[in-house]
Design an enzyme around this catalytic site. Sequence first.
Site, PDB file in Angstrom:
ATOM      1  N   TYR A  91       4.258   4.793  -0.386  1.00  0.00           N
ATOM      2  CA  TYR A  91       5.425   5.216  -1.119  1.00  0.00           C
ATOM      3  C   TYR A  91       6.037   6.379  -0.873  1.00  0.00           C
ATOM      4  O   TYR A  91       5.211   7.574  -0.955  1.00  0.00           O
ATOM      5  CB  TYR A  91       5.304   4.841  -2.664  1.00  0.00           C
ATOM      6  CG  TYR A  91       6.828   4.901  -3.206  1.00  0.00           C
ATOM      7  CD1 TYR A  91       7.737   3.851  -3.083  1.00  0.00           C
ATOM      8  CD2 TYR A  91       6.903   5.840  -4.223  1.00  0.00           C
ATOM      9  CE1 TYR A  91       8.759   3.894  -4.015  1.00  0.00           C
ATOM     10  CE2 TYR A  91       8.200   5.986  -4.922  1.00  0.00           C
ATOM     11  CZ  TYR A  91       8.983   5.022  -4.610  1.00  0.00           C
ATOM     12  OH  TYR A  91      10.248   4.808  -5.406  1.00  0.00           O
ATOM     13  N   SER A 185      -1.624   1.052  -0.808  1.00  0.00           N
ATOM     14  CA  SER A 185      -0.330   1.445  -1.664  1.00  0.00           C
ATOM     15  C   SER A 185       0.880   0.498  -1.462  1.00  0.00           C
ATOM     16  O   SER A 185       0.698  -0.813  -1.262  1.00  0.00           O
ATOM     17  CB  SER A 185      -0.266   2.632  -1.930  1.00  0.00           C
ATOM     18  OG  SER A 185       0.556   3.033  -3.121  1.00  0.00           O
ATOM     19  N   GLN A 186       2.047   1.202  -1.278  1.00  0.00           N
ATOM     20  CA  GLN A 186       3.192   0.539  -0.903  1.00  0.00           C
ATOM     21  C   GLN A 186       3.005  -0.062   0.283  1.00  0.00           C
ATOM     22  O   GLN A 186       3.470  -1.356   0.596  1.00  0.00           O
ATOM     23  CB  GLN A 186       4.261   1.433  -0.559  1.00  0.00           C
ATOM     24  CG  GLN A 186       5.755   0.998  -0.037  1.00  0.00           C
ATOM     25  CD  GLN A 186       6.690   1.699   0.243  1.00  0.00           C
ATOM     26  OE1 GLN A 186       7.675   1.905  -0.432  1.00  0.00           O
ATOM     27  NE2 GLN A 186       6.545   2.755   1.277  1.00  0.00           N
ATOM     28  N   ASP A 271      -7.654   3.456 -11.063  1.00  0.00           N
ATOM     29  CA  ASP A 271      -6.306   3.631 -10.645  1.00  0.00           C
ATOM     30  C   ASP A 271      -5.219   3.321 -11.761  1.00  0.00           C
ATOM     31  O   ASP A 271      -5.139   2.401 -12.197  1.00  0.00           O
ATOM     32  CB  ASP A 271      -6.142   2.593  -9.497  1.00  0.00           C
ATOM     33  CG  ASP A 271      -4.944   2.751  -8.572  1.00  0.00           C
ATOM     34  OD1 ASP A 271      -4.133   3.539  -9.017  1.00  0.00           O
ATOM     35  OD2 ASP A 271      -4.757   2.008  -7.483  1.00  0.00           O
ATOM     36  N   HIS A 300      -6.277   5.619  -7.177  1.00  0.00           N
ATOM     37  CA  HIS A 300      -5.464   5.127  -6.310  1.00  0.00           C
ATOM     38  C   HIS A 300      -6.004   5.119  -4.845  1.00  0.00           C
ATOM     39  O   HIS A 300      -5.757   4.396  -3.941  1.00  0.00           O
ATOM     40  CB  HIS A 300      -4.153   5.625  -6.444  1.00  0.00           C
ATOM     41  CG  HIS A 300      -3.054   4.748  -5.593  1.00  0.00           C
ATOM     42  ND1 HIS A 300      -3.007   3.365  -5.915  1.00  0.00           N
ATOM     43  CD2 HIS A 300      -2.070   5.394  -4.894  1.00  0.00           C
ATOM     44  CE1 HIS A 300      -1.758   3.153  -5.085  1.00  0.00           C
ATOM     45  NE2 HIS A 300      -1.520   3.750  -4.286  1.00  0.00           N
TER      46      HIS A 300
END
Length: 335
Positions: A91, A185-186, A271, A300
């Site tokens: 992100y 992640s994203q 996370d 994360h």
Amino acid sequence: MLTDLDRPALEDYRSAYREPADFDAFWHTTLTEAREHDLALEVAPVKTDLETVDVYDVTFAGFGGHPIRAWLRLPRQRGGPLPAVVQSHGYSSGRGAPVEDLLWASAGYAHLVMDARGQGGNHAGGDTADPVGSGPSYPGFLTRGIEDKETYVYRRVFTDAVRAVEAVRSIDAVDSARVAVVGASQGGGIALAMAGLVPDLTAVHVQAPFLCDIRRATTITSTMPYAEITGYLAAHRNSVQQVFRTLAYFDGIAFARRANAPAWFSAGLMDDLCPPSTAFGAFHAYQGPKQIRTWDYNGHEAGGAEDLAIALAEFRPLLAPATQRTPHRKGNEEQ
């Protein structure tokens, strides 16, 4: 500290997410409209001082025919067409510099890393604008166009990602039958979207995925980026149901239900950005052969380089030429 459920509870957890009845029709229409535009693929060599990797600046037409930028990296020493890995980034990041992220090309793959339109102002830089505007939004990207599935930003981003797979498959140096998708992640959420929308991928690696079990995430974490949604709804109090109606078309769980390629997930049990239960919600929904690795004391970053080492080892037999492949172990496994 654990930020979510412990491992035994994660094994039992199943998401309450319900997909819209017209989910498939929406995405069929979206992708059909995108394919009305010529792919307009451009591949230009980039001069670097790298000795073992060639880099190319790639542009292709994504949602609305808009130009999307990517890097293509190829091992300099190569014979026939190569298996490809399509990567999406985290992100607010971007495709970065030509000489970054050399792992996949160094391992012998064609590596395409795509910009997420409108992002790239943080971490690694990006080069792709989003020419589509939106109504009021919370600072960031997550709420742009969020009150209508037609205008929501991830409709464009996920469509761009599908077109990225089509773009890499049209490159002469690539074996179109051997394509994997990866992301953290994203990027993991985008990889799941690709896995659900592209029916014939070879492998998937999803690290600490974002955009999964979204409504639950907004109720159990107060960190960014999910806090963008809660911040928006704090100001738009009467939009809660409409916002989550929109987000239901973009939840990784729905895409996982439609995915069939062998997949490797990972999650850090500490996370607080993408809570592990949201990754497990997508993992349990995933329809192809699957494994998940949890990391007890990581956040994360999940397994970091250890996850990449797992992906390299597991992808190798799947992405080898057909005459060299070994049968993939069937069934669902958790580590």
